[in-house]
Design a protein around this motif. Structure first.
Motif, short mmCIF file in Angstrom:
data_model
loop_
_atom_site.label_atom_id
_atom_site.label_comp_id
_atom_site.label_asym_id
_atom_site.label_seq_id
_atom_site.Cartn_x
_atom_site.Cartn_y
_atom_site.Cartn_z
N LEU A 10 30.66 70.81 30.49
CA LEU A 10 31.35 71.85 29.75
C LEU A 10 30.42 73.02 29.45
O LEU A 10 30.87 74.18 29.34
CB LEU A 10 31.89 71.29 28.43
CG LEU A 10 32.98 70.22 28.53
CD1 LEU A 10 33.33 69.69 27.15
CD2 LEU A 10 34.22 70.77 29.23
N PHE A 55 39.65 75.43 31.74
CA PHE A 55 39.61 74.01 31.41
C PHE A 55 38.69 73.75 30.22
O PHE A 55 39.00 72.98 29.31
CB PHE A 55 39.13 73.19 32.61
CG PHE A 55 40.25 72.73 33.50
CD1 PHE A 55 41.24 71.88 33.02
CD2 PHE A 55 40.32 73.14 34.83
CE1 PHE A 55 42.27 71.46 33.84
CE2 PHE A 55 41.35 72.73 35.65
CZ PHE A 55 42.33 71.88 35.16
N THR A 74 41.12 62.87 36.33
CA THR A 74 39.71 63.25 36.24
C THR A 74 39.11 63.46 37.61
O THR A 74 38.31 64.37 37.82
CB THR A 74 38.92 62.16 35.48
OG1 THR A 74 39.44 62.03 34.16
CG2 THR A 74 37.45 62.52 35.39
N PRO A 83 36.54 66.80 30.76
CA PRO A 83 37.65 67.16 29.88
C PRO A 83 38.74 66.12 29.71
O PRO A 83 39.08 65.76 28.58
CB PRO A 83 38.20 68.44 30.53
CG PRO A 83 37.01 69.07 31.15
CD PRO A 83 36.18 67.92 31.66
N VAL A 84 39.28 65.59 30.80
CA VAL A 84 40.40 64.65 30.68
C VAL A 84 39.97 63.37 29.99
O VAL A 84 40.63 62.88 29.06
CB VAL A 84 41.00 64.35 32.07
CG1 VAL A 84 42.16 63.35 31.94
CG2 VAL A 84 41.49 65.62 32.74
N THR A 122 39.88 72.33 26.58
CA THR A 122 39.29 71.10 26.08
C THR A 122 38.67 71.31 24.71
O THR A 122 38.85 70.49 23.80
CB THR A 122 38.21 70.59 27.06
OG1 THR A 122 38.78 70.42 28.35
CG2 THR A 122 37.62 69.26 26.58
N LEU A 158 39.06 63.80 26.15
CA LEU A 158 40.24 63.84 25.29
C LEU A 158 40.89 62.47 25.18
O LEU A 158 41.38 62.08 24.12
CB LEU A 158 41.25 64.86 25.83
CG LEU A 158 40.82 66.32 25.73
CD1 LEU A 158 41.87 67.23 26.37
CD2 LEU A 158 40.59 66.73 24.29
N LEU A 193 39.68 69.46 21.18
CA LEU A 193 38.69 68.70 20.43
C LEU A 193 38.57 69.21 19.00
O LEU A 193 38.53 68.43 18.04
CB LEU A 193 37.33 68.78 21.12
CG LEU A 193 37.18 68.01 22.44
CD1 LEU A 193 35.86 68.36 23.11
CD2 LEU A 193 37.27 66.51 22.19
#
Length: 249
Positions: free
Chosen positions: A37, A113, A143, A155-156, A117, A159, A121
């Motif tokens: 990220l 993305f 993912t 990200p996927v 994300t 979460l 969060l």
């Protein structure tokens, strides 16, 4: 090998990319997520997305000796293995997108993305259902596509783990092991599609040291009683990466 390192050392933007790598490893070490990220929006300012994706995947080798040994004691092996397997099945599709899509479009996709994300969060999104095998396989498959296309393997699954009801220690361990193992298993698939190039290999090898140093330092300063502070610090760094890494075109 000498020519490879000489070419890599002359790569434009190498120093800031290595600094970004250290910051990504630091956040990964203390928060258990966030390396890609931070790395992907910023590194792609200086290097093409395919080089950045493959370089970061290669850098993940260092996590095998920095953060994984401690995390492996708390990981849930069956569910994590299921998600890794599903991700590997769909990763070739994502890597094909990485290979064929316009680089500028990929950078916008990455920034989008990461921003989504981060927003989820920070909003503290949660779900109450207990995920079954089908749900875990679906998360892994999603993912694989996203990670293959953008390098954002996090990200996927972030979460999914942080939004559930599992313990913080187990979620952190599951995420760390999943992201590290998946990154390493992406390497042969990147090679099969011609994206494990000499620049990517050279960059990845050089990044091993700053990534390992950052991860080790992040894990050393991690204190479970101050998890909220670490997570908020990660949010700030990720937000800065989104803003600084926004494409100009």
């Amino acid at each position: 090998m000498t020519d490879l390192f000489q070419a890599t050392l002359s790569m434009p933007g190498l120093v800031p990319v290595l600094l970004v790598t250290f910051a990504a490893g630091l956040v990964y070490g203390f928060a258990g997520f966030g390396a890609a990220l931070i790395y992907m929006p910023l590194a792609t300012i200086w290097v093409p997305p395919p080089v950045a994706v493959a370089g970061l995947a290669l850098s993940a080798v260092s996590s095998l000796v920095t953060v994984v040994p401690r995390a492996i004691r708390q990981v849930e092996p069956g569910p994590t293995a299921l998600m890794i397997g599903a991700a590997l099945l769909t990763a070739p599709l994502g890597i094909w997108v990485l290979r064929t899509a316009d680089p500028l479009a990929l950078r916008w996709m990455m920034s989008g993305f990461v921003a989504l994300t981060l927003a989820a969060l920070m909003a503290g999104w949660r779900y109450s259902a207990v995920p079954g095998r089908a749900a875990r396989a679906l998360v892994g498959a999603a993912t694989g596509v996203v990670g293959g296309a953008t390098g954002l393997t996090g990200p996927v699954v972030i979460l999914f783990h942080l939004g559930g009801q599992g313990s913080a220690a187990a979620n952190r361990a599951n995420t760390l092991v999943f992201l590290t193992v998946l990154s390493l298993l992406l390497l042969p698939q990147l090679a099969l599609q011609g994206l494990l190039s000499a620049p990517a290999i050279g960059l990845g090898l050089l990044q091993l040291i700053p990534y390992a140093a950052g991860s080790r330092l992040g894990q050393a300063i991690f204190d479970p009683s101050r998890e909220t502070l670490y997570r908020r610090s990660a949010y700030v760094l990720i937000a800065a990466a989104v803003v600084l890494g926004l494409p100009k075109g």
